[in-house]
Design an enzyme around this catalytic site. Structure first.
Site, short mmCIF file in Angstrom:
data_model
loop_
_atom_site.label_atom_id
_atom_site.label_comp_id
_atom_site.label_asym_id
_atom_site.label_seq_id
_atom_site.Cartn_x
_atom_site.Cartn_y
_atom_site.Cartn_z
N ARG A 248 0.72 -1.25 -0.15
CA ARG A 248 -0.06 -0.07 0.04
C ARG A 248 0.80 1.24 0.02
O ARG A 248 1.81 1.31 0.78
CB ARG A 248 -0.85 -0.02 1.26
CG ARG A 248 -1.81 0.98 1.50
CD ARG A 248 -3.11 0.91 0.55
NE ARG A 248 -4.01 2.20 0.69
CZ ARG A 248 -5.12 1.99 1.47
NH1 ARG A 248 -5.15 1.16 2.43
NH2 ARG A 248 -5.68 3.01 1.70
N ASP B 228 -9.51 -1.09 8.04
CA ASP B 228 -9.97 0.12 8.68
C ASP B 228 -10.40 -0.29 10.11
O ASP B 228 -10.96 -1.50 10.41
CB ASP B 228 -11.08 0.45 7.95
CG ASP B 228 -10.89 1.03 6.55
OD1 ASP B 228 -9.85 1.60 6.58
OD2 ASP B 228 -11.72 1.02 5.49
N ARG C 273 -6.60 -0.62 -4.02
CA ARG C 273 -5.65 -0.72 -3.25
C ARG C 273 -5.34 -2.27 -3.17
O ARG C 273 -6.12 -3.07 -3.02
CB ARG C 273 -6.20 0.03 -1.83
CG ARG C 273 -7.15 -0.19 -1.13
CD ARG C 273 -8.41 0.50 -1.28
NE ARG C 273 -8.38 1.91 -1.67
CZ ARG C 273 -8.23 2.87 -0.76
NH1 ARG C 273 -8.82 2.55 0.61
NH2 ARG C 273 -8.32 4.10 -1.18
N ASP D 225 -6.49 -2.69 2.62
CA ASP D 225 -7.18 -1.67 3.35
C ASP D 225 -7.50 -2.21 4.67
O ASP D 225 -8.17 -3.16 4.60
CB ASP D 225 -8.34 -0.94 2.60
CG ASP D 225 -8.72 0.22 3.35
OD1 ASP D 225 -8.00 1.03 3.74
OD2 ASP D 225 -10.37 0.39 3.42
N1 PH2 Z 1 -13.06 0.44 -0.05
C1 PH2 Z 1 -12.91 1.46 -0.62
C2 PH2 Z 1 -13.68 1.97 -1.80
N2 PH2 Z 1 -14.56 1.38 -2.40
N3 PH2 Z 1 -15.81 -1.11 -2.35
C3 PH2 Z 1 -15.90 -2.01 -1.98
N4 PH2 Z 1 -16.55 -2.92 -2.57
N5 PH2 Z 1 -15.24 -2.63 -0.86
C4 PH2 Z 1 -13.99 -1.83 -0.29
O1 PH2 Z 1 -13.44 -2.07 0.68
C5 PH2 Z 1 -13.91 -0.53 -0.54
C6 PH2 Z 1 -14.81 -0.02 -1.77
C7 PH2 Z 1 -12.04 2.54 0.01
O2 PH2 Z 1 -11.25 1.90 1.08
MG MG Z 2 -11.62 1.55 3.52
MG MG Z 3 -8.83 2.61 5.06
#
Ligand code: PH2
Ligand code: MG
Ligand code: MG
Length: 173
Positions: free
Chosen positions: A88, A104, A99, A102
């Site tokens: 990343r 969170d 990415r 991710d």
């Molecule tokens: N994460 C994002 C933007 N869009 N779409 C899906 N389906 N799943 C994600 O984890 C995701 C996203 C930015 O973190």
């Molecule tokens: Mg996210």
């Molecule tokens: Mg994030």
């Protein structure tokens, strides 16, 4: 927090670049290998249509319950380091764009935090199917301290209002 005390935290995992499944599994191994973090529970991995600027590929998403002995900020730093180790590069990416990994931080006990780089609960937690569905699977009774609703209630309310469709498919099978 004293060093023996364990919190309960929930995180979301997502990937839409490279070997998505291996990346998510590798991130979970890295978290489990961290001294101050236990991985207590992991959801089904689901495949979801991308939300955000097109074009970008479909995501694999999952949620996990962690039992950290560190603060939310220290946990976030661990997560950011694991993102970096999985390719990343925040300096080069588009907001909400593709990415490799991710991570969170969604909830940390009942804490409400509004600091630069750290908002708890995660501000978009309740509006994202790809976060809510895996989270409600592993923690239906987890309580959102701002909305004052359980995850099961948030999912049900979102479904009833038509805002929440079912996740596209189960990728774990
Ligand atoms: N994460 C994002 C933007 N869009 N779409 C899906 N389906 N799943 C994600 O984890 C995701 C996203 C930015 O973190
Ligand atoms: Mg996210
Ligand atoms: Mg994030």
């Amino acid at each position: 927090m004293s060093h023996q005390e364990r919190g309960t935290a929930y995180i979301a995992l997502g990937s839409n670049l490279g070997d998505r499944r291996e990346t998510i599994e590798s991130a979970l191994r890295a978290l489990a290998g961290t001294e101050r973090v236990e991985v207590a529970r992991v959801s089904t991995i689901i495949e979801t249509a991308p939300e955000g600027p097109a074009p970008q590929g479909w995501y694999l998403n999952a949620a996990a319950e962690l039992r950290p002995t560190c603060s939310p900020r220290e946990l976030l730093d661990v997560m950011l380091e694991i993102e970096r180790r999985h390719g990343r590069d925040r300096a080069r990416e588009v907001r909400f764009g593709p990415r490799t990994l991710d991570l969170d931080l969604l909830l940390y006990d009942q804490r409400i935090v509004n600091e630069p780089g750290l908002t708890l609960p995660h501000p978009r937690l309740h509006e994202r199917v790809f976060v809510l569905e895996p989270l409600a699977e592993i923690a239906p009774r987890a309580f959102h301290p701002v909305l004052r609703m359980t995850m099961a209630d948030i999912v049900e309310a979102a479904r009833a209002s038509g805002r929440l469709m079912s996740a596209d498919r189960n990728f774990s099978a």
